[in-house]
Design a protein around this motif. Structure first.
Motif, PDB file in Angstrom:
ATOM      1  N   GLY A   1       0.819  -1.213   0.000  1.00 14.76           N
ATOM      2  CA  GLY A   1       0.000   0.000   0.000  1.00 14.76           C
ATOM      3  C   GLY A   1       0.848   1.256   0.000  1.00 14.76           C
ATOM      4  N   VAL A   2       1.958   1.229   0.741  1.00 12.98           N
ATOM      5  CA  VAL A   2       2.899   2.359   0.747  1.00 12.98           C
ATOM      6  C   VAL A   2       3.616   2.444  -0.595  1.00 12.98           C
ATOM      7  N   VAL A   3       4.053   1.298  -1.113  1.00 18.82           N
ATOM      8  CA  VAL A   3       4.734   1.262  -2.411  1.00 18.82           C
ATOM      9  C   VAL A   3       3.846   1.873  -3.491  1.00 18.82           C
ATOM     10  N   LYS A   4       2.560   1.531  -3.450  1.00 16.55           N
ATOM     11  CA  LYS A   4       1.602   2.010  -4.463  1.00 16.55           C
ATOM     12  C   LYS A   4       1.544   3.535  -4.522  1.00 16.55           C
ATOM     13  N   ASN A   5       1.794   4.198  -3.392  1.00 17.77           N
ATOM     14  CA  ASN A   5       1.738   5.667  -3.366  1.00 17.77           C
ATOM     15  C   ASN A   5       2.659   6.307  -4.402  1.00 17.77           C
ATOM     16  N   PHE A   6       3.750   5.626  -4.718  1.00 17.35           N
ATOM     17  CA  PHE A   6       4.735   6.196  -5.639  1.00 17.35           C
ATOM     18  C   PHE A   6       4.433   5.891  -7.101  1.00 17.35           C
ATOM     19  N   PHE A   7       3.492   5.014  -7.335  1.00 22.05           N
ATOM     20  CA  PHE A   7       3.206   4.590  -8.705  1.00 22.05           C
ATOM     21  C   PHE A   7       1.763   4.895  -9.092  1.00 22.05           C
ATOM     22  N   SER A   8       1.210   5.939  -8.493  1.00 22.20           N
ATOM     23  CA  SER A   8      -0.157   6.342  -8.828  1.00 22.20           C
ATOM     24  C   SER A   8      -0.225   7.855  -8.945  1.00 22.20           C
ATOM     25  N   ILE A   9      -1.160   8.306  -9.742  1.00 14.11           N
ATOM     26  CA  ILE A   9      -1.416   9.741  -9.873  1.00 14.11           C
ATOM     27  C   ILE A   9      -2.917   9.969  -9.769  1.00 14.11           C
ATOM     28  N   LYS A  10      -3.261  11.188  -9.359  1.00  9.40           N
ATOM     29  CA  LYS A  10      -4.684  11.523  -9.287  1.00  9.40           C
ATOM     30  C   LYS A  10      -5.096  12.288 -10.531  1.00  9.40           C
ATOM     31  N   ILE A  11      -6.091  11.780 -11.215  1.00  8.30           N
ATOM     32  CA  ILE A  11      -6.684  12.476 -12.350  1.00  8.30           C
ATOM     33  C   ILE A  11      -8.096  12.853 -11.935  1.00  8.30           C
ATOM     34  N   LYS A  12      -8.295  14.160 -11.755  1.00  4.77           N
ATOM     35  CA  LYS A  12      -9.517  14.670 -11.125  1.00  4.77           C
ATOM     36  C   LYS A  12      -9.587  14.075  -9.720  1.00  4.77           C
ATOM     37  N   SER A  13     -10.568  13.289  -9.412  1.00 10.50           N
ATOM     38  CA  SER A  13     -10.657  12.712  -8.065  1.00 10.50           C
ATOM     39  C   SER A  13     -10.329  11.225  -8.067  1.00 10.50           C
ATOM     40  N   LYS A  14      -9.876  10.734  -9.205  1.00  4.50           N
ATOM     41  CA  LYS A  14      -9.639   9.300  -9.355  1.00  4.50           C
ATOM     42  C   LYS A  14      -8.150   8.995  -9.310  1.00  4.50           C
ATOM     43  N   GLU A  15      -7.786   7.945  -8.554  1.00  4.33           N
ATOM     44  CA  GLU A  15      -6.404   7.493  -8.487  1.00  4.33           C
ATOM     45  C   GLU A  15      -6.146   6.496  -9.607  1.00  4.33           C
ATOM     46  N   VAL A  16      -5.115   6.780 -10.397  1.00  3.56           N
ATOM     47  CA  VAL A  16      -4.784   5.925 -11.534  1.00  3.56           C
ATOM     48  C   VAL A  16      -3.383   5.354 -11.323  1.00  3.56           C
ATOM     49  N   LEU A  17      -3.260   4.033 -11.405  1.00  7.97           N
ATOM     50  CA  LEU A  17      -1.972   3.373 -11.221  1.00  7.97           C
ATOM     51  C   LEU A  17      -1.197   3.355 -12.532  1.00  7.97           C
TER      52      LEU A  17
END
Length: 284
Positions: free
Chosen positions: A46-62
């Motif tokens: 879950g912590v690792v995922k923080n670095f490989f996701s971006i927010k587009i509008k209100s949605k988190e995209v991996l």
């Protein structure tokens, strides 16, 4: 599918998560704002995922690379360490630029998560190395005495003098900006750091600036006054190590610098607590 993953591999991954969390959990833990209770930091995917996701509008995209990373984790494959480091330092730079905003993860927390993410992926044996590349494999919590901390990350610093030089330059930067904040209620030197995009030339140029600026804050008294002997020794060592250079990448140098900046807060607090305890024991 999870059922396709060998139970032995799942056991290895669980052991790696526990090892890294035990190493850094106390050092990177924090008090809960609502309860006031100290919470141990735990790292996981879950912590690792923080670095490989971006927010587009209100949605988190991996990012597509995160799925490749997951495949490597579960199927015991290897991935490029340089791609991971580039992703970590990019997120650190964004956090540095946005630090102080309630809408972004703080710079300090981002660096804590980046350190533990790198340690965890290394513990997963994802980087095609038979030896650790970042953290040693000892089970006990990491020390917050500076030289002990560096020694426990010898796999990262060994053979790359500039990486330790970058780390110590980050330590010196933290010493200066703490003094600036206590005196000025601001940290103007942060504007000199090229948004943490630092190579050897930039780091070598920072050291004399840091020494000159810190000397200005060594006048007078107070707990924010930098220690003259400590600063002189750190400056000399950082300068020598940076001149020795090495093959460290720009991303790794920036990563080491950011780690030094953030860890110095921990080192200073630990030193103050040990001094207070020693003074109390002396009176007793």
């Amino acid at each position: 599918h999870l059922q396709d993953i060998p139970p032995v591999r799942l056991g290895e991954l669980k052991a790696a998560v526990n090892t890294v969390s035990n190493r850094y959990g106390k050092a990177f833990g924090s008090k809960d704002k609502e309860t006031g209770e100290f919470e141990i930091f735990r790292v996981g995917l879950g912590v690792v995922k923080n670095f490989f996701s971006i927010k587009i509008k209100s949605k988190e995209v991996l990012s597509p690379f995160f799925y490749r990373l997951l495949e490597a984790v579960f199927l015991e494959q290897t991935i490029s360490e340089s791609i991971v480091v580039n992703t970590l330092i990019d997120r650190i730079r964004i956090a540095f630029k946005n630090d102080g905003s309630d809408y972004h993860t703080s710079f300090r927390t981002t660096v804590h998560q980046a350190i533990t993410t790198r340690a965890l992926l290394g513990e997963f044996n994802l980087f095609n190395n038979t030896q650790p590349t970042f953290m040693d494999s000892k089970p006990q919590p990491i020390s917050l005495q500076r030289e002990d901390f560096i020694a426990s990350h010898d796999a990262f610093f060994k053979g790359q003098p500039a990486l330790k030089g970058a780390f110590l330059t980050g330590v010196l930067t933290s010493i200066l900006t703490y003094a600036q904040y206590k005196r000025l209620d601001s940290k103007p030197f942060l504007n000199e750091l090229n948004n943490l995009n630092l190579g050897l030339d930039e780091l070598r140029g920072l050291v004399p600036q840091l020494l000159n600026k810190i000397q200005q804050y060594q006048q007078g008294s107070g707990d924010s006054k930098p220690n003259h002997v400590e600063v002189t020794n750190l400056t000399a060592e950082a300068s020598e190590l940076l001149m020795l250079g090495g093959r460290a990448s720009r991303d790794d140098l920036s990563f080491a610098f950011a780690a030094g900046m953030v860890m110095q807060d921990k080192f200073a607090l630990d030193a103050a607590q040990r001094a207070k305890a020693a003074k109390k024991d002396g009176k007793g």
